[in-house]
Design a protein around this motif. Structure first.
Motif, PDB file in Angstrom:
ATOM      1  N   THR A  40       0.734  -1.142   0.392  1.00 21.71           N
ATOM      2  CA  THR A  40      -0.144  -0.363   0.110  1.00 21.71           C
ATOM      3  C   THR A  40       0.413   0.994   0.257  1.00 21.71           C
ATOM      4  OG1 THR A  40       0.035  -0.478   2.329  1.00 21.71           O
ATOM      5  CG2 THR A  40      -2.057  -1.192   1.105  1.00 21.71           C
ATOM      6  N   MET A  41       0.668   2.388  -0.988  1.00 21.09           N
ATOM      7  CA  MET A  41       1.272   3.789  -1.050  1.00 21.09           C
ATOM      8  C   MET A  41       0.545   4.153  -1.129  1.00 21.09           C
ATOM      9  SD  MET A  41       4.826   2.425  -3.396  1.00 21.09           S
ATOM     10  CE  MET A  41       5.534   3.635  -2.666  1.00 21.09           C
ATOM     11  N   ALA A  42       0.852   5.370  -0.642  1.00 20.67           N
ATOM     12  CA  ALA A  42       0.054   7.264  -0.572  1.00 20.67           C
ATOM     13  C   ALA A  42       1.126   8.166  -0.149  1.00 20.67           C
ATOM     14  CB  ALA A  42      -1.429   7.132   0.594  1.00 20.67           C
ATOM     15  N   LYS A  43       0.355   9.098   0.766  1.00 25.12           N
ATOM     16  CA  LYS A  43       1.177  10.120   0.569  1.00 25.12           C
ATOM     17  C   LYS A  43       1.788  10.561   0.073  1.00 25.12           C
ATOM     18  CE  LYS A  43       0.754   9.480   5.958  1.00 25.12           C
ATOM     19  NZ  LYS A  43       0.489  10.259   6.295  1.00 25.12           N
ATOM     20  N   SER A  44       3.433  10.555   0.117  1.00 25.48           N
ATOM     21  CA  SER A  44       4.537  11.079  -0.750  1.00 25.48           C
ATOM     22  C   SER A  44       4.792  10.512  -1.898  1.00 25.48           C
ATOM     23  CB  SER A  44       5.673  11.227  -0.214  1.00 25.48           C
ATOM     24  OG  SER A  44       6.133  11.858   0.381  1.00 25.48           O
ATOM     25  N   VAL A  45       3.810   9.458  -2.445  1.00 23.62           N
ATOM     26  CA  VAL A  45       3.677   9.155  -4.028  1.00 23.62           C
ATOM     27  C   VAL A  45       3.156  10.229  -4.930  1.00 23.62           C
ATOM     28  CG1 VAL A  45       1.244   8.444  -4.698  1.00 23.62           C
ATOM     29  CG2 VAL A  45       3.565   6.539  -5.394  1.00 23.62           C
ATOM     30  N   SER A  46       2.439  11.174  -4.772  1.00 24.20           N
ATOM     31  CA  SER A  46       2.635  12.314  -5.760  1.00 24.20           C
ATOM     32  C   SER A  46       3.233  12.693  -6.016  1.00 24.20           C
ATOM     33  CB  SER A  46       1.081  12.730  -5.544  1.00 24.20           C
ATOM     34  OG  SER A  46       1.208  13.733  -4.426  1.00 24.20           O
ATOM     35  N   GLY A  47       4.521  13.304  -4.992  1.00 22.64           N
ATOM     36  CA  GLY A  47       5.579  13.530  -4.915  1.00 22.64           C
ATOM     37  C   GLY A  47       4.916  15.092  -5.002  1.00 22.64           C
ATOM     38  N   PHE A  48       4.038  15.610  -4.916  1.00 19.07           N
ATOM     39  CA  PHE A  48       3.892  17.230  -4.679  1.00 19.07           C
ATOM     40  C   PHE A  48       2.753  17.621  -3.336  1.00 19.07           C
ATOM     41  CE2 PHE A  48       2.310  21.290  -6.273  1.00 19.07           C
ATOM     42  CZ  PHE A  48       3.652  22.273  -6.658  1.00 19.07           C
ATOM     43  N   GLY A  49       2.582  16.235  -3.283  1.00 19.22           N
ATOM     44  CA  GLY A  49       1.662  16.532  -1.892  1.00 19.22           C
ATOM     45  C   GLY A  49      -0.464  16.850  -2.006  1.00 19.22           C
ATOM     46  N   LEU A  50      -0.192  15.593  -3.623  1.00 19.45           N
ATOM     47  CA  LEU A  50      -1.113  16.046  -4.128  1.00 19.45           C
ATOM     48  C   LEU A  50      -2.235  14.552  -3.396  1.00 19.45           C
ATOM     49  CD1 LEU A  50      -0.833  17.350  -7.624  1.00 19.45           C
ATOM     50  CD2 LEU A  50      -1.834  18.203  -6.357  1.00 19.45           C
ATOM     51  N   PRO A  51      -3.609  14.508  -4.037  1.00 18.47           N
ATOM     52  CA  PRO A  51      -3.819  13.082  -3.067  1.00 18.47           C
ATOM     53  C   PRO A  51      -4.075  11.900  -4.038  1.00 18.47           C
ATOM     54  CG  PRO A  51      -5.755  15.004  -3.064  1.00 18.47           C
ATOM     55  CD  PRO A  51      -4.308  15.742  -3.502  1.00 18.47           C
ATOM     56  N   MET A  52      -3.356  10.995  -4.013  1.00 17.70           N
ATOM     57  CA  MET A  52      -2.461   9.894  -5.075  1.00 17.70           C
ATOM     58  C   MET A  52      -2.580   8.451  -3.767  1.00 17.70           C
ATOM     59  SD  MET A  52      -0.335   9.691  -7.576  1.00 17.70           S
ATOM     60  CE  MET A  52      -0.168   8.412  -9.040  1.00 17.70           C
ATOM     61  N   ALA A  53      -3.032   7.763  -4.050  1.00 16.93           N
ATOM     62  CA  ALA A  53      -3.075   6.353  -3.233  1.00 16.93           C
ATOM     63  C   ALA A  53      -2.700   5.075  -4.807  1.00 16.93           C
ATOM     64  CB  ALA A  53      -4.264   5.593  -2.529  1.00 16.93           C
ATOM     65  N   VAL A  54      -2.372   4.249  -4.600  1.00 18.70           N
ATOM     66  CA  VAL A  54      -1.798   3.498  -5.266  1.00 18.70           C
ATOM     67  C   VAL A  54      -1.492   1.571  -4.853  1.00 18.70           C
ATOM     68  CG1 VAL A  54       0.250   2.538  -6.394  1.00 18.70           C
ATOM     69  CG2 VAL A  54      -0.698   5.231  -6.508  1.00 18.70           C
ATOM     70  N   LEU A  55      -1.868   0.429  -5.035  1.00 20.12           N
ATOM     71  CA  LEU A  55      -1.657  -0.500  -4.968  1.00 20.12           C
ATOM     72  C   LEU A  55      -0.939  -1.458  -5.633  1.00 20.12           C
ATOM     73  CD1 LEU A  55      -2.497  -1.791  -1.907  1.00 20.12           C
ATOM     74  CD2 LEU A  55      -5.041  -2.843  -3.391  1.00 20.12           C
ATOM     75  N   LEU A  56      -0.013  -1.822  -4.892  1.00 18.88           N
ATOM     76  CA  LEU A  56       1.177  -2.819  -6.172  1.00 18.88           C
ATOM     77  C   LEU A  56       0.227  -4.191  -5.580  1.00 18.88           C
ATOM     78  CD1 LEU A  56       4.273  -1.278  -5.854  1.00 18.88           C
ATOM     79  CD2 LEU A  56       2.671  -0.930  -7.727  1.00 18.88           C
ATOM     80  N   VAL A  57       0.356  -5.083  -6.505  1.00 14.85           N
ATOM     81  CA  VAL A  57      -0.536  -6.271  -6.243  1.00 14.85           C
ATOM     82  C   VAL A  57       0.300  -7.351  -7.261  1.00 14.85           C
ATOM     83  CG1 VAL A  57      -2.612  -7.683  -6.056  1.00 14.85           C
ATOM     84  CG2 VAL A  57      -2.294  -5.499  -6.145  1.00 14.85           C
ATOM     85  N   ARG A  58       0.515  -8.230  -6.915  1.00 10.85           N
ATOM     86  CA  ARG A  58       1.294  -9.768  -7.723  1.00 10.85           C
ATOM     87  C   ARG A  58       0.304  -9.969  -8.320  1.00 10.85           C
ATOM     88  NH1 ARG A  58       4.949 -13.745  -3.812  1.00 10.85           N
ATOM     89  NH2 ARG A  58       4.930 -14.858  -6.234  1.00 10.85           N
ATOM     90  N   PRO A  59       0.262 -10.698  -9.849  1.00 15.11           N
ATOM     91  CA  PRO A  59      -0.186 -10.574 -10.777  1.00 15.11           C
ATOM     92  C   PRO A  59      -1.145 -11.508 -10.075  1.00 15.11           C
ATOM     93  CG  PRO A  59       1.943 -10.411 -11.833  1.00 15.11           C
ATOM     94  CD  PRO A  59       1.713 -10.253 -10.517  1.00 15.11           C
ATOM     95  N   GLU A  60      -0.873 -13.003  -9.579  1.00 19.17           N
ATOM     96  CA  GLU A  60      -1.786 -13.687  -9.533  1.00 19.17           C
ATOM     97  C   GLU A  60      -2.770 -13.282  -7.809  1.00 19.17           C
ATOM     98  OE1 GLU A  60       2.515 -14.374  -7.342  1.00 19.17           O
ATOM     99  OE2 GLU A  60       1.622 -13.488  -8.591  1.00 19.17           O
ATOM    100  N   TYR A  61      -3.018 -12.434  -7.971  1.00 16.63           N
ATOM    101  CA  TYR A  61      -3.953 -11.702  -6.080  1.00 16.63           C
ATOM    102  C   TYR A  61      -4.311 -10.312  -6.927  1.00 16.63           C
ATOM    103  CZ  TYR A  61      -0.867 -14.631  -3.890  1.00 16.63           C
ATOM    104  OH  TYR A  61      -0.827 -15.920  -3.279  1.00 16.63           O
ATOM    105  N   ASP A  62      -4.411 -10.502  -8.297  1.00 25.97           N
ATOM    106  CA  ASP A  62      -5.074  -9.333  -8.872  1.00 25.97           C
ATOM    107  C   ASP A  62      -6.539  -9.602  -9.207  1.00 25.97           C
ATOM    108  OD1 ASP A  62      -5.703  -6.604 -10.278  1.00 25.97           O
ATOM    109  OD2 ASP A  62      -5.312  -7.090 -12.055  1.00 25.97           O
ATOM    110  N   VAL A  63      -7.586  -9.499  -8.342  1.00 22.56           N
ATOM    111  CA  VAL A  63      -8.826 -10.915  -8.067  1.00 22.56           C
ATOM    112  C   VAL A  63     -10.140  -9.303  -8.357  1.00 22.56           C
ATOM    113  CG1 VAL A  63      -7.558 -12.564  -7.546  1.00 22.56           C
ATOM    114  CG2 VAL A  63      -8.924 -10.901  -5.914  1.00 22.56           C
ATOM    115  N   MET A  64      -9.754  -8.391  -8.115  1.00 22.71           N
ATOM    116  CA  MET A  64     -10.451  -6.999  -8.607  1.00 22.71           C
ATOM    117  C   MET A  64     -11.654  -7.580 -10.008  1.00 22.71           C
ATOM    118  SD  MET A  64     -11.841  -6.153  -5.489  1.00 22.71           S
ATOM    119  CE  MET A  64     -11.143  -6.365  -3.674  1.00 22.71           C
ATOM    120  N   GLY A  65     -12.396  -7.476 -10.166  1.00 23.93           N
ATOM    121  CA  GLY A  65     -13.543  -7.121 -10.749  1.00 23.93           C
ATOM    122  C   GLY A  65     -13.818  -6.139 -11.681  1.00 23.93           C
TER     123      GLY A  65
END
Length: 422
Positions: free
Chosen positions: A268-293
């Motif tokens: 799970t990533m957020a906070k400084s991932v945008s670099g500028f303080g803009l709202p942004m969140a990222v989830l890194l998921v191994r391909p075999e668990y990329d199960v959301m439709g």
């Protein structure tokens, strides 16, 4: 009559909810920011050792990100795009792939959701439960993962959980490393999961922070993290590493875990991932668990085009080679030395954390708060953390120049000396 922004703070008391927090400790009206400096309406200068609670690792208003953003706006580029394909999202994904994921041998998919860290945690928990068919999640004492319901269940702090107004469920909490003297937390968890009478249902995931930011800068050893990773695999659980506060260089490398010999299933990533303080969140998921439709976990602002733009600039500017990372190692030494000077003033005080995510446990929240209050009066914005707010916590922008960094640390040392000798 015009509102006097330099002196009149009554509008905040009159109209803003009692849920306001940081502003209570820093009672002024901020109007400008640049690099590692803040300025208020009266023209006072403050050195920023809070950095948006690690949302501004690259400082305020980085000129390259700012210029890219201005050009984007003036060019009538996309401002909001849901999860449509855009050039800015393509650029971000390409930069993430080239400079972050491939060099670290990570084949993770990138998932976007609502722009808060808590929403990234919610998505991670849902994925783990769907992928495994299990409901229980293992979390740790003093962990902090957010205050929405799923994330809150995994958060240890009783004050925040009390705000839910209802039971938080689906999580078993176990001791973090060194939580209890003489307790091998990994061995204990393994025994409890192996024993059919251990009282813990088979978990969908084990989730932890390698440095517990809000929990008091409790830093996990590589051995502990590797041990937890092995347990997760042994017991059929996904390993979720929450890098929301400790990531993006805060501990010295882009990911807080990348030198620990683990490959998490979800990050799970957020906070400084945008670099500028803009709202942004990222989830890194191994391909075999990329199960959301499609849209099974979504969010109206999961396509923050402006954040994609600045995040791409940040990755290319700071992580295309190891120059920036080397500078962080030098600053960590400066920070450790200064914090030890503070610790030496208080009987029993000791350093916590690692990298540019360190602080001093001074024993009581009263003393830590007094030091931070004195710092603010002297022109330094700095906060506390810990189960009793007993840790004076440094979260300076990673880009802070050495002169300003030492100036801020000297203010902290002087404030601690004044408070402890009073």
């Amino acid at each position: 009559m015009p509102f006097d922004t330099a002196n009149d703070k009554s509008i905040f008391v009159r109209r803003e909810s009692e849920a306001r927090s940081y502003c209570r400790g820093f009672d002024t009206i901020f109007t400008k920011a640049s690099g590692s400096e803040l300025f208020d309406a009266a023209g006072n200068r403050y050195i920023d050792f809070l950095a948006g609670c690690s949302s501004l690792n690259y400082g305020h208003n980085d000129p390259d990100m700012k210029q890219a953003l201005v050009d984007h706006l003036m060019g009538d580029k996309m401002g909001h795009a849901l999860d449509l394909h855009t050039d800015t999202k393509a650029d971000f994904l390409a930069a993430m792939e080239e400079h972050i994921l491939k060099p670290r041998n990570m084949d993770h998919k990138v998932m976007f959701m609502g722009p808060t860290g808590a929403n990234a945690v919610e998505a991670a928990l849902k994925i783990a439960r769907k992928a495994t068919g299990r409901q229980n999640v293992i979390a740790f004492t003093n962990g902090f993962h957010g205050v929405t319901m799923g994330a809150l269940a995994a958060t240890g702090n009783g004050y925040h959980r009390g705000g839910a107004g209802m039971l938080t469920q689906g999580v078993s909490r176990v001791p973090f490393e060194n939580y209890a003297a003489g307790v091998d937390a990994v061995a204990l968890l393994d025994q409890m999961l192996t024993d059919p009478s251990g009282g813990i249902d088979p978990p969908a995931a084990i989730m932890l922070e390698t440095v517990q930011g809000e929990g008091g800068l409790n830093a996990a050893s590589p051995e502990f993290v590797r041990g937890v990773a092995k347990l997760a695999k042994k017991h059929g659980a996904l390993l979720i590493l929450d890098d929301i506060q400790a990531g993006c260089g805060r501990t010295g490398t882009f990911f807080s875990f990348e030198e620990m010999g683990v490959n998490p299933d979800i990050v799970t990533m957020a906070k400084s991932v945008s670099g500028f303080g803009l709202p942004m969140a990222v989830l890194l998921v191994r391909p075999e668990y990329d199960v959301m439709g499609p849209a099974e976990h979504n969010g109206t602002f999961r396509g923050n085009t402006h954040a994609f733009l600045t995040a791409t600039v940040a990755i290319k500017k700071f992580w295309s080679d190891d120059t920036f990372q080397r500078s962080l190692a030098d600053k960590a030494v400066i920070l450790t030395t200064a914090l030890q000077d503070v610790a030496n003033m208080v009987d029993g005080a000791f350093l916590k954390g690692r990298g540019i995510m360190q602080g001093v446990d001074v024993g009581t929240g009263e003393l830590a708060s007094a030091i931070c209050k004195r710092c603010f009066a002297k022109g330094l914005v700095i906060e506390t953390s810990g189960n009793e707010d007993q840790v004076v916590k440094v979260l300076a922008p990673l880009t802070t120049d050495e002169k300003t960094f030492r100036e801020g640390l000297n203010i902290l040392i002087e404030a601690a000396r004044e408070v402890t000798s009073a």
